[in-house]
Design a protein around this motif. Structure first.
Motif, PDB file in Angstrom:
ATOM      1  N   LYS A 147      10.907 -46.475 -13.656  1.00 17.83           N
ATOM      2  CA  LYS A 147      10.129 -47.009 -12.536  1.00 17.83           C
ATOM      3  C   LYS A 147       8.643 -46.768 -12.742  1.00 17.83           C
ATOM      4  N   GLU A 150       7.458 -49.231 -15.131  1.00 14.87           N
ATOM      5  CA  GLU A 150       7.401 -50.556 -14.505  1.00 14.87           C
ATOM      6  C   GLU A 150       6.137 -50.701 -13.668  1.00 14.87           C
ATOM      7  N   ARG A 151       5.788 -49.652 -12.910  1.00 13.79           N
ATOM      8  CA  ARG A 151       4.565 -49.706 -12.109  1.00 13.79           C
ATOM      9  C   ARG A 151       3.325 -49.812 -12.995  1.00 13.79           C
TER      10      ARG A 151
END
Length: 210
Positions: A147, A150-151
Protein backbone atom coordinates in the motif's frame (compact mmCIF):
# COMPACT_ATOMS: atom_id res chain seq x y z
CA UNK A 1 61.24 -80.38 -7.60
CA UNK A 2 59.66 -77.92 -5.14
CA UNK A 3 60.34 -74.30 -4.82
CA UNK A 4 62.97 -73.19 -2.42
CA UNK A 5 62.14 -71.22 0.69
CA UNK A 6 62.14 -67.48 0.12
CA UNK A 7 64.12 -65.53 2.64
CA UNK A 8 61.95 -63.01 4.41
CA UNK A 9 63.71 -59.73 3.82
CA UNK A 10 63.23 -56.61 1.78
CA UNK A 11 63.32 -57.25 -1.94
CA UNK A 12 65.83 -54.82 -3.40
CA UNK A 13 64.68 -55.01 -7.01
CA UNK A 14 61.78 -52.57 -7.34
CA UNK A 15 60.07 -54.51 -10.13
CA UNK A 16 60.19 -57.81 -8.23
CA UNK A 17 59.08 -56.00 -5.09
CA UNK A 18 56.00 -54.59 -6.83
CA UNK A 19 55.10 -57.97 -8.36
CA UNK A 20 55.42 -59.70 -4.98
CA UNK A 21 53.31 -57.00 -3.31
CA UNK A 22 50.52 -57.35 -5.86
CA UNK A 23 50.41 -61.15 -5.54
CA UNK A 24 50.52 -61.27 -1.73
CA UNK A 25 48.07 -58.41 -1.36
CA UNK A 26 45.58 -60.35 -3.47
CA UNK A 27 46.21 -63.46 -1.37
CA UNK A 28 45.64 -61.63 1.92
CA UNK A 29 42.41 -60.05 0.69
CA UNK A 30 41.25 -63.45 -0.55
CA UNK A 31 41.98 -65.05 2.86
CA UNK A 32 40.13 -62.24 4.63
CA UNK A 33 37.04 -62.83 2.49
CA UNK A 34 37.25 -66.58 3.01
CA UNK A 35 37.50 -66.37 6.81
CA UNK A 36 34.53 -63.97 6.80
CA UNK A 37 32.37 -66.46 4.92
CA UNK A 38 33.62 -69.69 6.47
CA UNK A 39 33.80 -68.58 10.09
CA UNK A 40 31.21 -65.76 10.18
CA UNK A 41 33.96 -63.50 11.46
CA UNK A 42 34.09 -59.72 11.26
CA UNK A 43 37.28 -58.76 9.47
CA UNK A 44 38.67 -55.39 8.51
CA UNK A 45 41.90 -55.09 6.53
CA UNK A 46 43.75 -51.96 5.42
CA UNK A 47 46.98 -52.13 3.41
CA UNK A 48 49.23 -49.26 2.27
CA UNK A 49 51.86 -49.90 -0.37
CA UNK A 50 55.31 -48.29 -0.35
CA UNK A 51 53.96 -45.73 -2.81
CA UNK A 52 51.06 -44.82 -0.51
CA UNK A 53 48.31 -46.58 -2.43
CA UNK A 54 45.63 -47.98 -0.12
CA UNK A 55 43.76 -51.28 -0.39
CA UNK A 56 41.04 -52.27 2.07
CA UNK A 57 38.47 -54.90 2.89
CA UNK A 58 35.71 -54.98 5.48
CA UNK A 59 33.19 -57.69 6.21
CA UNK A 60 29.75 -56.92 4.70
CA UNK A 61 28.11 -57.29 8.13
CA UNK A 62 30.07 -54.46 9.74
CA UNK A 63 31.94 -51.21 9.16
CA UNK A 64 35.51 -50.15 9.77
CA UNK A 65 34.44 -47.56 12.34
CA UNK A 66 32.49 -50.14 14.33
CA UNK A 67 35.43 -52.56 14.29
CA UNK A 68 37.73 -49.78 15.53
CA UNK A 69 35.27 -49.00 18.33
CA UNK A 70 35.17 -52.66 19.34
CA UNK A 71 38.95 -52.77 19.27
CA UNK A 72 39.08 -49.62 21.38
CA UNK A 73 36.75 -51.13 24.01
CA UNK A 74 38.35 -54.57 24.00
CA UNK A 75 41.99 -53.48 24.10
CA UNK A 76 41.58 -50.34 26.19
CA UNK A 77 43.95 -48.50 23.84
CA UNK A 78 43.17 -45.00 22.67
CA UNK A 79 43.12 -44.84 18.92
CA UNK A 80 42.76 -41.05 18.89
CA UNK A 81 43.49 -38.15 21.21
CA UNK A 82 41.05 -36.22 23.36
CA UNK A 83 40.44 -33.63 20.64
CA UNK A 84 39.29 -36.24 18.15
CA UNK A 85 37.19 -37.92 20.82
CA UNK A 86 35.51 -34.59 21.60
CA UNK A 87 34.77 -34.07 17.93
CA UNK A 88 33.32 -37.55 17.70
CA UNK A 89 31.04 -36.87 20.67
CA UNK A 90 30.02 -33.54 19.16
CA UNK A 91 29.13 -35.21 15.87
CA UNK A 92 27.07 -37.78 17.73
CA UNK A 93 25.27 -35.05 19.68
CA UNK A 94 24.46 -33.10 16.52
CA UNK A 95 23.22 -36.27 14.88
CA UNK A 96 20.84 -36.92 17.77
CA UNK A 97 19.60 -33.33 17.66
CA UNK A 98 18.99 -33.65 13.95
CA UNK A 99 17.02 -36.85 14.45
CA UNK A 100 14.95 -35.14 17.16
CA UNK A 101 14.26 -32.15 14.91
CA UNK A 102 13.23 -34.47 12.07
CA UNK A 103 10.71 -36.12 14.39
CA UNK A 104 9.34 -32.73 15.52
CA UNK A 105 9.06 -31.63 11.91
CA UNK A 106 7.03 -34.71 11.03
CA UNK A 107 4.75 -34.01 14.00
CA UNK A 108 4.23 -30.42 12.85
CA UNK A 109 3.24 -31.77 9.44
CA UNK A 110 0.65 -33.98 11.14
CA UNK A 111 2.63 -37.17 10.61
CA UNK A 112 3.24 -39.92 13.21
CA UNK A 113 1.01 -38.25 15.85
CA UNK A 114 -1.39 -41.13 16.47
CA UNK A 115 0.92 -42.65 19.07
CA UNK A 116 1.46 -39.37 20.94
CA UNK A 117 -0.07 -38.65 24.33
CA UNK A 118 -2.58 -35.77 24.48
CA UNK A 119 -0.13 -33.79 26.63
CA UNK A 120 2.48 -34.17 23.89
CA UNK A 121 0.06 -32.64 21.39
CA UNK A 122 -0.25 -29.39 23.38
CA UNK A 123 3.22 -27.99 22.54
CA UNK A 124 2.71 -29.02 18.89
CA UNK A 125 -0.56 -27.07 18.80
CA UNK A 126 1.10 -24.05 20.42
CA UNK A 127 3.95 -24.18 17.93
CA UNK A 128 1.48 -24.28 15.04
CA UNK A 129 -0.49 -21.33 16.44
CA UNK A 130 2.70 -19.32 16.89
CA UNK A 131 3.70 -20.18 13.33
CA UNK A 132 0.33 -19.04 11.98
CA UNK A 133 0.62 -15.77 13.94
CA UNK A 134 4.08 -15.14 12.51
CA UNK A 135 2.87 -15.86 8.99
CA UNK A 136 -0.08 -13.47 9.38
CA UNK A 137 2.22 -10.79 10.78
CA UNK A 138 4.53 -11.14 7.79
CA UNK A 139 1.53 -10.96 5.46
CA UNK A 140 0.32 -7.72 7.10
CA UNK A 141 3.79 -6.20 6.80
CA UNK A 142 3.86 -7.17 3.15
CA UNK A 143 0.42 -5.65 2.50
CA UNK A 144 1.39 -2.42 4.28
CA UNK A 145 4.50 -2.22 2.17
CA UNK A 146 2.45 -2.75 -0.99
CA UNK A 147 0.00 0.00 0.00
CA UNK A 148 2.84 2.36 0.77
CA UNK A 149 4.40 1.68 -2.61
CA UNK A 150 1.00 2.19 -4.25
CA UNK A 151 0.61 5.60 -2.59
CA UNK A 152 4.10 6.60 -3.66
CA UNK A 153 3.31 5.59 -7.24
CA UNK A 154 0.07 7.60 -7.18
CA UNK A 155 1.89 10.67 -5.89
CA UNK A 156 4.56 10.30 -8.56
CA UNK A 157 1.85 9.94 -11.19
CA UNK A 158 0.10 13.11 -10.00
CA UNK A 159 3.36 15.04 -9.94
CA UNK A 160 4.27 13.91 -13.45
CA UNK A 161 0.77 14.73 -14.71
CA UNK A 162 1.02 18.24 -13.23
CA UNK A 163 4.45 18.78 -14.84
CA UNK A 164 3.11 17.53 -18.18
CA UNK A 165 0.09 19.85 -17.91
CA UNK A 166 2.32 22.87 -17.16
CA UNK A 167 4.53 22.03 -20.09
CA UNK A 168 1.48 21.77 -22.37
CA UNK A 169 0.23 25.16 -21.20
CA UNK A 170 3.64 26.72 -21.81
CA UNK A 171 3.73 25.25 -25.30
CA UNK A 172 0.24 26.68 -26.05
CA UNK A 173 1.31 30.14 -24.86
CA UNK A 174 4.45 29.99 -27.01
CA UNK A 175 2.41 28.97 -30.06
CA UNK A 176 -0.05 31.84 -29.55
CA UNK A 177 2.79 34.33 -29.13
CA UNK A 178 4.49 33.06 -32.28
CA UNK A 179 1.22 33.31 -34.24
CA UNK A 180 0.54 36.85 -32.98
CA UNK A 181 4.07 37.95 -33.83
CA UNK A 182 3.75 36.56 -37.35
CA UNK A 183 0.57 38.54 -38.08
CA UNK A 184 2.05 41.69 -36.55
CA UNK A 185 5.07 41.51 -38.82
CA UNK A 186 2.81 40.89 -41.80
CA UNK A 187 0.94 44.13 -41.13
CA UNK A 188 4.14 46.14 -40.58
CA UNK A 189 5.78 45.09 -43.82
CA UNK A 190 2.68 45.42 -46.05
CA UNK A 191 3.48 47.77 -49.11
CA UNK A 192 2.14 51.34 -48.55
CA UNK A 193 2.81 52.81 -52.02
CA UNK A 194 0.33 52.14 -54.88
CA UNK A 195 1.41 50.53 -58.07
CA UNK A 196 1.69 52.83 -61.23
CA UNK A 197 0.48 51.54 -64.50
CA UNK A 198 1.32 52.97 -67.94
CA UNK A 199 -1.17 52.20 -70.67
CA UNK A 200 0.29 51.55 -74.09
CA UNK A 201 -1.93 52.61 -77.07
CA UNK A 202 -3.18 49.81 -79.19
CA UNK A 203 -3.58 51.97 -82.36
CA UNK A 204 -0.84 54.21 -83.69
CA UNK A 205 -1.13 57.88 -82.74
CA UNK A 206 -2.85 59.59 -85.66
CA UNK A 207 -1.50 63.03 -84.71
CA UNK A 208 2.04 61.84 -85.34
CA UNK A 209 1.18 61.05 -89.02
CA UNK A 210 -0.11 64.47 -89.82
Amino acid sequence: MGRGRIEIKRIENSTNRQVTYSKRRGGILKKAKEITVLCDAQVSLVIFSSTGKMSEYCSPSTELVKILERYHKSSGKKLWDAKHEHLSNEVERIKKENDSMQIKLRHLKGEDINSLHPKELIPIEEALENGIACVRSKQMQYLKRLKKNERCLEEDNKRLSYILHQQQLAMDVNLREMDHGYHQREREYHPQMPFAFRVQPIQPNLHQNK
